[in-house]
Motif scaffolding. Structure first.
Motif, mmCIF file in Angstrom:
data_model
loop_
_atom_site.group_PDB
_atom_site.id
_atom_site.type_symbol
_atom_site.label_atom_id
_atom_site.label_comp_id
_atom_site.label_asym_id
_atom_site.label_seq_id
_atom_site.Cartn_x
_atom_site.Cartn_y
_atom_site.Cartn_z
ATOM 1 N N ASP A 102 0.862 -1.228 -0.163
ATOM 2 C CA ASP A 102 0.034 0.255 -0.012
ATOM 3 C C ASP A 102 0.862 1.144 -0.015
ATOM 4 O OD1 ASP A 102 -2.354 -1.536 -0.069
ATOM 5 O OD2 ASP A 102 -2.850 -0.988 2.008
ATOM 6 N N PRO A 130 -4.834 2.057 -1.095
ATOM 7 C CA PRO A 130 -4.802 0.492 -1.389
ATOM 8 C C PRO A 130 -4.242 0.162 -2.409
ATOM 9 C CG PRO A 130 -7.121 1.501 -1.478
ATOM 10 C CD PRO A 130 -6.229 2.440 -1.234
ATOM 11 N N GLU A 134 -3.690 -7.450 -1.295
ATOM 12 C CA GLU A 134 -4.478 -7.974 -0.046
ATOM 13 C C GLU A 134 -4.136 -9.452 0.031
ATOM 14 O OE1 GLU A 134 -8.598 -7.118 2.326
ATOM 15 O OE2 GLU A 134 -8.397 -6.707 0.262
ATOM 16 N N THR A 140 -4.081 -3.640 2.579
ATOM 17 C CA THR A 140 -5.177 -3.597 3.613
ATOM 18 C C THR A 140 -6.477 -3.881 2.999
ATOM 19 O OG1 THR A 140 -4.880 -1.330 3.859
ATOM 20 C CG2 THR A 140 -3.648 -2.452 5.357
ATOM 21 N N GLY A 144 -6.526 4.172 4.422
ATOM 22 C CA GLY A 144 -6.151 4.306 5.737
ATOM 23 C C GLY A 144 -5.777 5.783 6.158
ATOM 24 N N TYR A 172 -6.120 0.444 10.043
ATOM 25 C CA TYR A 172 -5.342 0.230 8.851
ATOM 26 C C TYR A 172 -3.818 0.073 9.514
ATOM 27 C CZ TYR A 172 -2.587 4.307 8.202
ATOM 28 O OH TYR A 172 -1.671 5.517 8.316
ATOM 29 N N SER A 173 -2.943 -0.330 8.703
ATOM 30 C CA SER A 173 -1.578 -0.425 9.154
ATOM 31 C C SER A 173 -0.708 -0.071 7.831
ATOM 32 C CB SER A 173 -1.171 -1.598 10.126
ATOM 33 O OG SER A 173 -1.355 -2.758 8.772
ATOM 34 N N ALA A 180 1.820 -4.883 13.936
ATOM 35 C CA ALA A 180 0.250 -4.329 13.606
ATOM 36 C C ALA A 180 -0.276 -4.044 14.930
ATOM 37 C CB ALA A 180 -0.261 -5.173 12.724
ATOM 38 N N GLY A 281 1.846 -3.706 5.250
ATOM 39 C CA GLY A 281 0.428 -4.122 4.829
ATOM 40 C C GLY A 281 -0.519 -4.848 5.738
ATOM 41 N N SER A 282 -1.325 -5.474 5.650
ATOM 42 C CA SER A 282 -2.412 -6.108 6.667
ATOM 43 C C SER A 282 -1.437 -7.282 7.376
ATOM 44 C CB SER A 282 -3.598 -6.655 6.034
ATOM 45 O OG SER A 282 -3.333 -7.717 5.165
ATOM 46 N N ASN A 283 -2.001 -7.381 8.586
ATOM 47 C CA ASN A 283 -1.594 -8.419 9.194
ATOM 48 C C ASN A 283 -2.355 -9.651 9.488
ATOM 49 O OD1 ASN A 283 -3.704 -7.354 10.941
ATOM 50 N ND2 ASN A 283 -2.618 -7.852 12.658
ATOM 51 N N SER A 288 1.136 -12.269 5.593
ATOM 52 C CA SER A 288 1.354 -11.023 6.416
ATOM 53 C C SER A 288 2.703 -10.689 6.506
ATOM 54 C CB SER A 288 0.789 -11.394 7.684
ATOM 55 O OG SER A 288 1.015 -10.530 8.843
#
Length: 297
Positions: A102, A130, A134, A140, A144, A172-173, A180, A281-283, A288
């Motif tokens: 991201d 984004p 993902e 994410t 965010g 979000y992260s 995260a 990104g996302s956890n 991840s």
């Protein structure tokens, strides 16, 4: 024109193409957009690359570029595209994933007061676009937002101190060597001018509090910045996770004109640049990358 060739083990030709374009095209824009011979250029650029290892033996590598445009002397906007690669140990299934993360963008404002200790205050509004995948953990899937404030002080000429706090405005992260978390975060830094062109910075960064079962993520980092020529600076930073999901070991090397303001608040700060590098990104999911907070001043 000087071109720095950066290569990360396991990287693809796409990585080199992105970095080469950053270093070839943006400095030309910066030169054309300079304010005057006595002021900082309107356009600043930088690139960081490095690796970090987590407690579960995942290894993450990345290359992050930054393009910063100064709308006014104290107001700037910046974007920091990142290409990342994560290698998984056999205990997690093996293999690796790579791609764009991201995209963090930032609006930063700072102001120095002509008072004792030269107090400087900063405000940062950030967003995460984004564009990352993902499915493999590099994105994410949503927009965010975050906010951060900072205070810098210089009690004596070669010494500067910095305190910053911030908070994500939604779930979000972003890229970080921390784990995260949706918690508020804080950082404390101190910098000292060792030589005319050399400055050292030490800092502690992490969650102020955390609802995570493994506790708040916190990390200690050291950074050495050397002014190479003109506005261009080389930085070498290392970090060690103290608790939570923070990366156990991290090493990052940076080069660019966005490092010129070594004592700057926000993402130009050596420790903050270190914290944001290498991608995130996302956890959730197998891919991840154990990312952390969007960072401000």
């Amino acid at each position: 024109m000087t071109v720095l060739c950066v290569s990360v083990t396991g990287s693809s030709m796409t990585w080199r193409f992105i970095i080469l374009n950053l270093l070839l095209t943006v400095p030309a824009l910066a030169q054309d957009s300079s304010m005057s011979a006595h002021e900082s250029p309107r356009m600043a650029v930088g690139v960081t690359t490095g690796t970090m290892e987590f407690s579960d033996q995942r290894v993450q590598q990345g290359v992050t570029g930054v393009v910063r445009y100064h709308i006014l002397r104290a107001v700037s906007v910046a974007a920091s595209p990142t290409v990342a690669r994560v290698a998984f140990p056999s205990s997690l299934g093996g293999g690796s994933v790579s791609g764009l993360t991201d995209l963090p963008v930032e609006l930063a404002v700072d102001h120095a007061f002509d008072l004792s200790w030269t107090p400087t205050v900063g405000l940062s509004l950030g967003a995460s676009l984004p564009v990352g995948d993902e499915q493999v953990g590099f994105g994410t899937g949503g927009l965010g937002a975050n906010v951060g404030v900072g205070l810098g002080l210089s009690p004596i000429e070669p010494l500067s101190l910095h305190l910053g706090v911030g908070k994500s405005l939604n779930d979000y992260s972003l890229s970080s060597a921390l784990g995260a978390s949706s918690s508020a975060w804080g950082d404390v830094e101190t910098s000292y001018q060792l030589l005319d062109r050399v400055e050292a910075t030490a800092g502690i960064d992490g969650d102020i509090a955390s609802h995570d079962s493994i506790g708040p993520s916190r990390l200690v980092a050291l950074s050495l910045a050397v002014n190479a020529f003109g506005p261009y600076t080389v930085t070498v930073s290392g970090g060690h996770g103290l608790s939570g999901a923070a990366a156990r070991w991290t090493l990052v090397v940076g080069f660019g004109s966005d490092f010129e303001g070594i004592k700057a608040l926000g993402s130009s700060s050596p420790i903050q640049r270190f914290m944001r590098s290498l991608g995130g990104g996302s956890n959730s999911g197998r891919g991840s990358v154990n990312s952390g907070h969007g960072r401000g001043p």
